[in-house]
Motif scaffolding. Structure first.
Motif, PDB file in Angstrom:
ATOM      1  N   LEU A   1       0.788  11.955   3.002  1.00 32.41           N
ATOM      2  CA  LEU A   1       0.866  13.534   4.324  1.00 32.41           C
ATOM      3  C   LEU A   1       1.220  13.918   3.023  1.00 32.41           C
ATOM      4  CD1 LEU A   1       2.335  12.743   7.843  1.00 32.41           C
ATOM      5  CD2 LEU A   1      -0.405  12.804   7.574  1.00 32.41           C
ATOM      6  N   SER A   2       1.752  14.114   2.159  1.00 31.14           N
ATOM      7  CA  SER A   2       2.369  14.559   1.341  1.00 31.14           C
ATOM      8  C   SER A   2       1.570  15.032   0.283  1.00 31.14           C
ATOM      9  CB  SER A   2       4.189  14.579   0.478  1.00 31.14           C
ATOM     10  OG  SER A   2       3.150  13.284  -0.722  1.00 31.14           O
ATOM     11  N   SER A   3       0.006  14.514   0.367  1.00 25.57           N
ATOM     12  CA  SER A   3      -1.200  14.942  -0.276  1.00 25.57           C
ATOM     13  C   SER A   3      -1.752  15.466   0.353  1.00 25.57           C
ATOM     14  CB  SER A   3      -1.509  14.024  -1.138  1.00 25.57           C
ATOM     15  OG  SER A   3      -1.858  12.924  -0.870  1.00 25.57           O
ATOM     16  N   LEU A   4      -1.872  16.299   1.531  1.00 31.85           N
ATOM     17  CA  LEU A   4      -2.740  16.851   2.584  1.00 31.85           C
ATOM     18  C   LEU A   4      -2.268  17.750   3.140  1.00 31.85           C
ATOM     19  CD1 LEU A   4      -3.898  13.888   5.384  1.00 31.85           C
ATOM     20  CD2 LEU A   4      -5.159  14.449   2.595  1.00 31.85           C
ATOM     21  N   HIS A   5      -3.302  19.012   3.335  1.00 29.99           N
ATOM     22  CA  HIS A   5      -2.935  20.019   3.970  1.00 29.99           C
ATOM     23  C   HIS A   5      -2.616  19.908   5.271  1.00 29.99           C
ATOM     24  CE1 HIS A   5      -4.503  24.189   6.268  1.00 29.99           C
ATOM     25  NE2 HIS A   5      -4.762  24.956   4.346  1.00 29.99           N
ATOM     26  N   PRO A   6      -1.076  20.605   5.451  1.00 37.42           N
ATOM     27  CA  PRO A   6      -0.774  20.540   6.962  1.00 37.42           C
ATOM     28  C   PRO A   6      -1.990  20.470   8.521  1.00 37.42           C
ATOM     29  CG  PRO A   6       0.163  22.090   5.834  1.00 37.42           C
ATOM     30  CD  PRO A   6      -0.881  21.896   4.762  1.00 37.42           C
ATOM     31  N   ASP A   7      -3.080  20.555   7.787  1.00 35.70           N
ATOM     32  CA  ASP A   7      -4.002  21.332   8.872  1.00 35.70           C
ATOM     33  C   ASP A   7      -4.620  19.448   8.951  1.00 35.70           C
ATOM     34  OD1 ASP A   7      -3.409  23.172  10.021  1.00 35.70           O
ATOM     35  OD2 ASP A   7      -4.485  24.579   8.939  1.00 35.70           O
ATOM     36  N   ASN A   8      -4.517  18.809   8.133  1.00 38.25           N
ATOM     37  CA  ASN A   8      -5.214  17.954   7.672  1.00 38.25           C
ATOM     38  C   ASN A   8      -4.509  16.123   8.371  1.00 38.25           C
ATOM     39  OD1 ASN A   8      -7.849  18.109   7.273  1.00 38.25           O
ATOM     40  ND2 ASN A   8      -6.889  18.707   4.864  1.00 38.25           N
TER      41      ASN A   8
ATOM     42  N   GLY B   1       0.486  -1.347  -0.240  1.00 43.60           N
ATOM     43  CA  GLY B   1      -0.098   0.260  -0.169  1.00 43.60           C
ATOM     44  C   GLY B   1       0.758   1.293   0.304  1.00 43.60           C
ATOM     45  N   LEU B   2       0.399   2.528   0.092  1.00 42.51           N
ATOM     46  CA  LEU B   2       1.280   3.941  -0.406  1.00 42.51           C
ATOM     47  C   LEU B   2       1.007   3.888   1.319  1.00 42.51           C
ATOM     48  CD1 LEU B   2      -1.470   6.036  -2.588  1.00 42.51           C
ATOM     49  CD2 LEU B   2       0.401   4.477  -3.050  1.00 42.51           C
ATOM     50  N   SER B   3       2.417   5.003   1.413  1.00 38.42           N
ATOM     51  CA  SER B   3       3.145   4.466   2.738  1.00 38.42           C
ATOM     52  C   SER B   3       2.498   5.680   2.925  1.00 38.42           C
ATOM     53  CB  SER B   3       4.386   5.427   2.095  1.00 38.42           C
ATOM     54  OG  SER B   3       4.286   6.162   1.985  1.00 38.42           O
ATOM     55  N   ARG B   4       2.935   6.198   4.302  1.00 36.04           N
ATOM     56  CA  ARG B   4       2.387   7.044   5.413  1.00 36.04           C
ATOM     57  C   ARG B   4       2.460   8.518   4.899  1.00 36.04           C
ATOM     58  NH1 ARG B   4      -0.024   8.216   9.809  1.00 36.04           N
ATOM     59  NH2 ARG B   4      -0.115   9.942  11.373  1.00 36.04           N
TER      60      ARG B   4
ATOM     61  N   ILE C   1      -7.574   6.009   1.763  1.00 32.74           N
ATOM     62  CA  ILE C   1      -5.952   5.833   0.863  1.00 32.74           C
ATOM     63  C   ILE C   1      -5.336   4.909   0.936  1.00 32.74           C
ATOM     64  CG2 ILE C   1      -4.593   7.658  -0.049  1.00 32.74           C
ATOM     65  CD1 ILE C   1      -5.451   9.963   0.748  1.00 32.74           C
ATOM     66  N   GLN C   2      -5.101   4.376   2.243  1.00 31.20           N
ATOM     67  CA  GLN C   2      -4.813   3.293   2.134  1.00 31.20           C
ATOM     68  C   GLN C   2      -4.876   2.206   1.705  1.00 31.20           C
ATOM     69  OE1 GLN C   2      -3.286   4.097   6.197  1.00 31.20           O
ATOM     70  NE2 GLN C   2      -1.126   4.321   5.676  1.00 31.20           N
ATOM     71  N   ALA C   3      -6.232   1.948   2.601  1.00 33.05           N
ATOM     72  CA  ALA C   3      -7.752   1.075   1.803  1.00 33.05           C
ATOM     73  C   ALA C   3      -7.798   1.329   0.700  1.00 33.05           C
ATOM     74  CB  ALA C   3      -8.835   1.319   2.529  1.00 33.05           C
ATOM     75  N   ALA C   4      -8.042   2.430  -0.104  1.00 35.39           N
ATOM     76  CA  ALA C   4      -7.644   2.328  -1.434  1.00 35.39           C
ATOM     77  C   ALA C   4      -6.514   1.548  -2.508  1.00 35.39           C
ATOM     78  CB  ALA C   4      -8.730   3.514  -2.225  1.00 35.39           C
ATOM     79  N   GLY C   5      -5.427   2.143  -1.905  1.00 37.64           N
ATOM     80  CA  GLY C   5      -4.467   1.197  -2.697  1.00 37.64           C
ATOM     81  C   GLY C   5      -4.490   0.121  -2.614  1.00 37.64           C
TER      82      GLY C   5
ATOM     83  N   ARG D   1      -5.827  14.006  10.014  1.00 35.41           N
ATOM     84  CA  ARG D   1      -7.277  12.768   9.666  1.00 35.41           C
ATOM     85  C   ARG D   1      -7.109  11.518   9.620  1.00 35.41           C
ATOM     86  NH1 ARG D   1     -11.276  16.183   7.459  1.00 35.41           N
ATOM     87  NH2 ARG D   1     -11.914  14.336   7.092  1.00 35.41           N
ATOM     88  N   ALA D   2      -6.817  10.815  10.407  1.00 36.61           N
ATOM     89  CA  ALA D   2      -6.945   9.422  10.614  1.00 36.61           C
ATOM     90  C   ALA D   2      -7.447   9.125   9.405  1.00 36.61           C
ATOM     91  CB  ALA D   2      -6.915   8.912  11.570  1.00 36.61           C
ATOM     92  N   ASP D   3      -8.890   9.685  10.024  1.00 40.44           N
ATOM     93  CA  ASP D   3     -10.248   8.993   8.681  1.00 40.44           C
ATOM     94  C   ASP D   3      -9.349   8.440   6.717  1.00 40.44           C
ATOM     95  OD1 ASP D   3     -11.013  11.951   9.087  1.00 40.44           O
ATOM     96  OD2 ASP D   3     -11.965  11.828   7.740  1.00 40.44           O
ATOM     97  N   ILE D   4      -8.983  10.059   6.783  1.00 44.51           N
ATOM     98  CA  ILE D   4      -8.355  10.377   5.506  1.00 44.51           C
ATOM     99  C   ILE D   4      -7.240   9.198   5.094  1.00 44.51           C
ATOM    100  CG2 ILE D   4      -7.262  11.744   3.459  1.00 44.51           C
ATOM    101  CD1 ILE D   4      -9.392  14.116   4.889  1.00 44.51           C
ATOM    102  N   LEU D   5      -6.160   9.563   5.965  1.00 46.01           N
ATOM    103  CA  LEU D   5      -4.857   8.748   5.312  1.00 46.01           C
ATOM    104  C   LEU D   5      -5.889   7.005   5.991  1.00 46.01           C
ATOM    105  CD1 LEU D   5      -4.140  10.933   6.678  1.00 46.01           C
ATOM    106  CD2 LEU D   5      -2.263   9.166   7.619  1.00 46.01           C
TER     107      LEU D   5
END
Length: 243
Positions: free
Chosen positions: A131-138, A124-127, A148-152, A141-145
């Motif tokens: 993280l490099s694809s997210l706004h720093p404030d996000n 899967g995609l690395s953490r 994305i990991q589940a899709a990969g 956001r474990a839900d988004i991570l």
């Protein structure tokens, strides 16, 4: 130029094209707010090894006429869909994408993937990559991570290899050939696709509109789904009213 669109957009379906190692789940929180614009169809980018082949597959299952929305790598596929079947695309929305070809760094990454054994285990995609694809404030956001990991993981190692090796050609010189109404959306702090790339698309697509979504990085449909939906809905409403 857009007169033929008035009164038509609200009656057609939508075809949504995800990005690298993503699937229909990318649009989970966007589509419900766009219900006035017909049923949603989702492109599958997991099976093909070129932008052209991905576009052909998407068209096989797409409605006769549709609003086309492409995210990131899916923006390249979306533009190819327009080239292959311009008469079927009512309007084009491009999110967090580019018209540039592969950079030297991207070519080096492709070479590294090509040099790996086809049997190399995919975890899967690395953490860090996510993280490099997210706004720093996000970043928290474990839900988004997790999404994305589940899709990969659903896409798998074979799709990762195919998508990693796909050639992205420079399209800046041919953008003007796309004549349907177009909207370009950028994330406020996208660290993967620069504002300059978004503006190149905007300036290259004749008569296009341009919007920046606040508090979003690259993963705009996941980070700010309601804002994305509002921007798209408002733009389509303007097309319908001829504003």
């Amino acid at each position: 130029m857009y007169a033929q669109m008035q009164g038509e957009v609200a009656t057609v379906a939508m075809l949504l094209v995800p990005g690298f190692m993503l699937d229909a789940d990318l649009w989970r929180d966007v589509v419900p707010a766009l219900g006035d614009y017909g049923p949603a169809t989702y492109a599958d980018l997991s099976q093909d090894a070129s932008i052209a082949a991905m576009a052909r597959r998407a068209l096989l299952d797409a409605p006769d006429r549709f609003i086309l929305v492409g995210f990131s790598m899916g923006g390249y596929v979306a533009r190819e869909i327009v080239r292959q079947a311009p008469e079927r695309v009512s309007a084009l929305v491009l999110i967090a994408t580019s018209a540039r070809g592969d950079s030297d760094v991207e070519c080096q990454r492709k070479a590294a993937v090509a040099g790996q054994s086809a049997g190399t285990a995919f975890r899967g995609l690395s953490r860090l990559a996510i993280l490099s694809s997210l706004h720093p404030d996000n970043a928290g956001r474990a839900d988004i991570l997790e999404r994305i990991q589940a899709a990969g993981q659903r896409m798998g190692g074979d799709a990762f290899r195919r998508q990693s090796l796909i050639e992205r050609k420079d399209e800046r010189h041919v953008l003007a050939s796309i004549r349907c109404p177009s909207l370009v959306i950028a994330g406020e702090e996208d660290r993967l696709r620069s504002r300059a790339e978004a503006l190149e698309l905007h300036h290259g697509l004749v008569g296009s509109s341009f919007e920046v979504v606040a508090e979003a990085g690259h993963m705009v449909p996941m980070e700010a789904p309601q804002s994305v939906a509002a921007v798209i809905r408002d733009w389509l409403d303007q097309l319908n009213t001829g504003a």
